[in-house]
Motif scaffolding. Structure first.
Motif, PDB file in Angstrom:
ATOM      1  N   HIS A   1       0.862  -1.179   0.000  1.00  0.00           N
ATOM      2  CA  HIS A   1       0.000   0.000   0.000  1.00  0.00           C
ATOM      3  C   HIS A   1       0.895   1.225   0.000  1.00  0.00           C
ATOM      4  CE1 HIS A   1      -3.150  -2.815   0.846  1.00  0.00           C
ATOM      5  NE2 HIS A   1      -2.463  -3.246   1.864  1.00  0.00           N
ATOM      6  N   THR A   2       0.707   2.080  -0.943  1.00  0.00           N
ATOM      7  CA  THR A   2       1.611   3.210  -1.132  1.00  0.00           C
ATOM      8  C   THR A   2       1.804   4.031   0.124  1.00  0.00           C
ATOM      9  OG1 THR A   2       0.028   3.509  -2.935  1.00  0.00           O
ATOM     10  CG2 THR A   2       2.153   4.488  -3.205  1.00  0.00           C
ATOM     11  N   GLU A   3       0.769   4.235   0.886  1.00  0.00           N
ATOM     12  CA  GLU A   3       0.910   5.088   2.058  1.00  0.00           C
ATOM     13  C   GLU A   3       1.848   4.481   3.098  1.00  0.00           C
ATOM     14  OE1 GLU A   3      -2.804   2.611   2.388  1.00  0.00           O
ATOM     15  OE2 GLU A   3      -2.002   3.988   0.916  1.00  0.00           O
ATOM     16  N   GLY A   4       2.092   3.185   3.048  1.00  0.00           N
ATOM     17  CA  GLY A   4       2.993   2.552   4.002  1.00  0.00           C
ATOM     18  C   GLY A   4       4.444   2.664   3.601  1.00  0.00           C
ATOM     19  N   ALA A   5       4.733   3.281   2.475  1.00  0.00           N
ATOM     20  CA  ALA A   5       6.101   3.324   1.976  1.00  0.00           C
ATOM     21  C   ALA A   5       6.767   4.670   2.222  1.00  0.00           C
ATOM     22  CB  ALA A   5       6.099   3.022   0.481  1.00  0.00           C
ATOM     23  N   ALA A   6       6.195   5.484   3.087  1.00  0.00           N
ATOM     24  CA  ALA A   6       6.746   6.820   3.324  1.00  0.00           C
ATOM     25  C   ALA A   6       8.140   6.735   3.932  1.00  0.00           C
ATOM     26  CB  ALA A   6       5.813   7.591   4.246  1.00  0.00           C
TER      27      ALA A   6
ATOM     28  N   GLU B   1       0.730  -2.900  -8.556  1.00  0.00           N
ATOM     29  CA  GLU B   1       0.239  -3.066  -9.936  1.00  0.00           C
ATOM     30  C   GLU B   1       0.618  -4.433 -10.502  1.00  0.00           C
ATOM     31  OE1 GLU B   1       1.795   0.375 -11.934  1.00  0.00           O
ATOM     32  OE2 GLU B   1       0.295   1.702 -11.012  1.00  0.00           O
ATOM     33  N   ARG B   2       1.812  -4.919 -10.162  1.00  0.00           N
ATOM     34  CA  ARG B   2       2.215  -6.248 -10.629  1.00  0.00           C
ATOM     35  C   ARG B   2       1.316  -7.329 -10.046  1.00  0.00           C
ATOM     36  NH1 ARG B   2       8.509  -6.775  -9.525  1.00  0.00           N
ATOM     37  NH2 ARG B   2       8.006  -8.948 -10.014  1.00  0.00           N
TER      38      ARG B   2
ATOM     39  N   ASP C   1     -17.154 -13.010 -14.826  1.00  0.00           N
ATOM     40  CA  ASP C   1     -18.344 -13.068 -13.973  1.00  0.00           C
ATOM     41  C   ASP C   1     -18.008 -13.195 -12.484  1.00  0.00           C
ATOM     42  OD1 ASP C   1     -17.315 -15.628 -14.121  1.00  0.00           O
ATOM     43  OD2 ASP C   1     -19.272 -16.605 -14.328  1.00  0.00           O
ATOM     44  N   HIS C   2     -16.754 -13.053 -12.118  1.00  0.00           N
ATOM     45  CA  HIS C   2     -16.335 -13.172 -10.721  1.00  0.00           C
ATOM     46  C   HIS C   2     -16.803 -11.948  -9.940  1.00  0.00           C
ATOM     47  CE1 HIS C   2     -13.709 -13.556  -7.216  1.00  0.00           C
ATOM     48  NE2 HIS C   2     -13.619 -14.830  -7.548  1.00  0.00           N
ATOM     49  N   PRO C   3     -17.173 -12.125  -8.663  1.00  0.00           N
ATOM     50  CA  PRO C   3     -17.630 -10.988  -7.859  1.00  0.00           C
ATOM     51  C   PRO C   3     -16.622  -9.828  -7.789  1.00  0.00           C
ATOM     52  CG  PRO C   3     -17.985 -13.043  -6.666  1.00  0.00           C
ATOM     53  CD  PRO C   3     -17.247 -13.386  -7.925  1.00  0.00           C
ATOM     54  N   LEU C   4     -15.333 -10.112  -7.912  1.00  0.00           N
ATOM     55  CA  LEU C   4     -14.322  -9.055  -7.818  1.00  0.00           C
ATOM     56  C   LEU C   4     -14.045  -8.381  -9.160  1.00  0.00           C
ATOM     57  CD1 LEU C   4     -11.731 -10.687  -5.392  1.00  0.00           C
ATOM     58  CD2 LEU C   4     -13.571  -9.071  -4.868  1.00  0.00           C
ATOM     59  N   ALA C   5     -14.735  -8.807 -10.199  1.00  0.00           N
ATOM     60  CA  ALA C   5     -14.507  -8.219 -11.524  1.00  0.00           C
ATOM     61  C   ALA C   5     -15.378  -6.996 -11.766  1.00  0.00           C
ATOM     62  CB  ALA C   5     -14.772  -9.263 -12.606  1.00  0.00           C
ATOM     63  N   GLY C   6     -16.222  -6.641 -10.797  1.00  0.00           N
ATOM     64  CA  GLY C   6     -17.178  -5.558 -10.975  1.00  0.00           C
ATOM     65  C   GLY C   6     -16.568  -4.198 -11.248  1.00  0.00           C
ATOM     66  N   GLY C   7     -15.908  -3.606 -10.284  1.00  0.00           N
ATOM     67  CA  GLY C   7     -15.373  -2.259 -10.442  1.00  0.00           C
ATOM     68  C   GLY C   7     -13.878  -2.259 -10.609  1.00  0.00           C
ATOM     69  N   ASP C   8     -13.350  -1.126 -10.998  1.00  0.00           N
ATOM     70  CA  ASP C   8     -11.906  -1.003 -11.219  1.00  0.00           C
ATOM     71  C   ASP C   8     -11.094  -1.292  -9.966  1.00  0.00           C
ATOM     72  OD1 ASP C   8     -12.337  -0.381 -13.836  1.00  0.00           O
ATOM     73  OD2 ASP C   8     -12.130   1.787 -13.562  1.00  0.00           O
TER      74      ASP C   8
ATOM     75  N   MET D   1      -8.281  -5.006  -5.832  1.00  0.00           N
ATOM     76  CA  MET D   1      -7.223  -4.605  -4.898  1.00  0.00           C
ATOM     77  C   MET D   1      -7.791  -4.107  -3.573  1.00  0.00           C
ATOM     78  SD  MET D   1      -4.635  -5.762  -6.271  1.00  0.00           S
ATOM     79  CE  MET D   1      -3.275  -5.171  -5.271  1.00  0.00           C
ATOM     80  N   LEU D   2      -9.021  -3.643  -3.573  1.00  0.00           N
ATOM     81  CA  LEU D   2      -9.675  -3.299  -2.316  1.00  0.00           C
ATOM     82  C   LEU D   2      -9.877  -4.568  -1.487  1.00  0.00           C
ATOM     83  CD1 LEU D   2     -10.982  -1.254  -0.435  1.00  0.00           C
ATOM     84  CD2 LEU D   2     -13.104  -1.532  -1.736  1.00  0.00           C
ATOM     85  N   ALA D   3     -10.273  -5.650  -2.149  1.00  0.00           N
ATOM     86  CA  ALA D   3     -10.423  -6.932  -1.454  1.00  0.00           C
ATOM     87  C   ALA D   3      -9.087  -7.415  -0.902  1.00  0.00           C
ATOM     88  CB  ALA D   3     -11.027  -7.980  -2.386  1.00  0.00           C
TER      89      ALA D   3
END
Length: 197
Positions: free
Chosen positions: A113-118, A132-133, A145-152, A156-158
């Protein structure tokens, strides 16, 4: 990989260039364990001791403290990418490898998570690139049709939600919490283990 002292308490002779790859792998494995037990502020001497090498060997491979953490994170990401690229790979199987990485490297979760890299020049860009990788590897196995394919951001939120659940003093507890978090999200996860090509 642990070097046993030679008679008289001395370490065996340096194995030369062939030993370098073994030493580096031992250091990364030791760092994963030490950081999972004691966090990112653990003494580097503990990592060298666990790997069975001297601190000079550690500093030859990892001149900066952050380089050790980066090497472990890179190994985690590489495992996820290789699992996703394997013939016959499924999303559940890749999530099992990702969950193993989160469980074994709980101290590194913030680096995804970017905020942890300060605090480190270029760390935000590096953390974003690692994230991203991981996302590319997972999306490559994500059915439409996977439940995690819905939004952009759903995928990664999951991952972030599951990584937030990976807490506890023991690996078994962290794994149980991660698997439970995936289940609560309605996501099937394969066996939690490293990728073994």
């Amino acid at each position: 990989m642990s070097q046993q002292p030679a008679p008289g308490g001395r370490r065996p002779a340096n194995g030369g260039p062939r030993a370098a790859a073994r030493n580096r792998a031992a250091l990364v494995a030791a760092a994963r364990e030490i950081y999972a037990e004691y966090g990112l502020d653990a003494p580097l001497s503990a990592i060298a001791r666990r790997a069975g090498v001297g601190q000079g060997v550690l500093y030859r491979h990892f001149p900066e403290r952050a380089d050790v953490a980066t090497a472990v994170l890179e190994e985690n990401v590489r495992q996820v990418e290789e699992a996703a690229a394997a013939e016959g790979a499924t999303l559940a199987g890749v999530l099992g490898v990702l969950t193993w990485s989160l469980t074994e490297s709980a101290a590194f979760i913030s680096l995804l998570h970017t905020e942890g890299a300060a605090g480190r020049p270029g760390a935000h860009a590096y953390a974003r690139a690692m994230s991203e990788r991981v996302e590319r590897a997972l999306r490559g196995r994500l059915p439409d049709d996977h439940p995690l394919a819905g939004g952009d951001d759903d995928l990664m939120l999951a991952v972030a939600m599951v990584s937030g659940a990976v807490t506890g003093p023991g690996r078994e507890q962290r794994e149980r919490r991660a698997v439970t978090a995936w289940r609560l999200l309605g996501v099937e996860v394969g066996p939690v283990r490293p990728f073994e090509g």
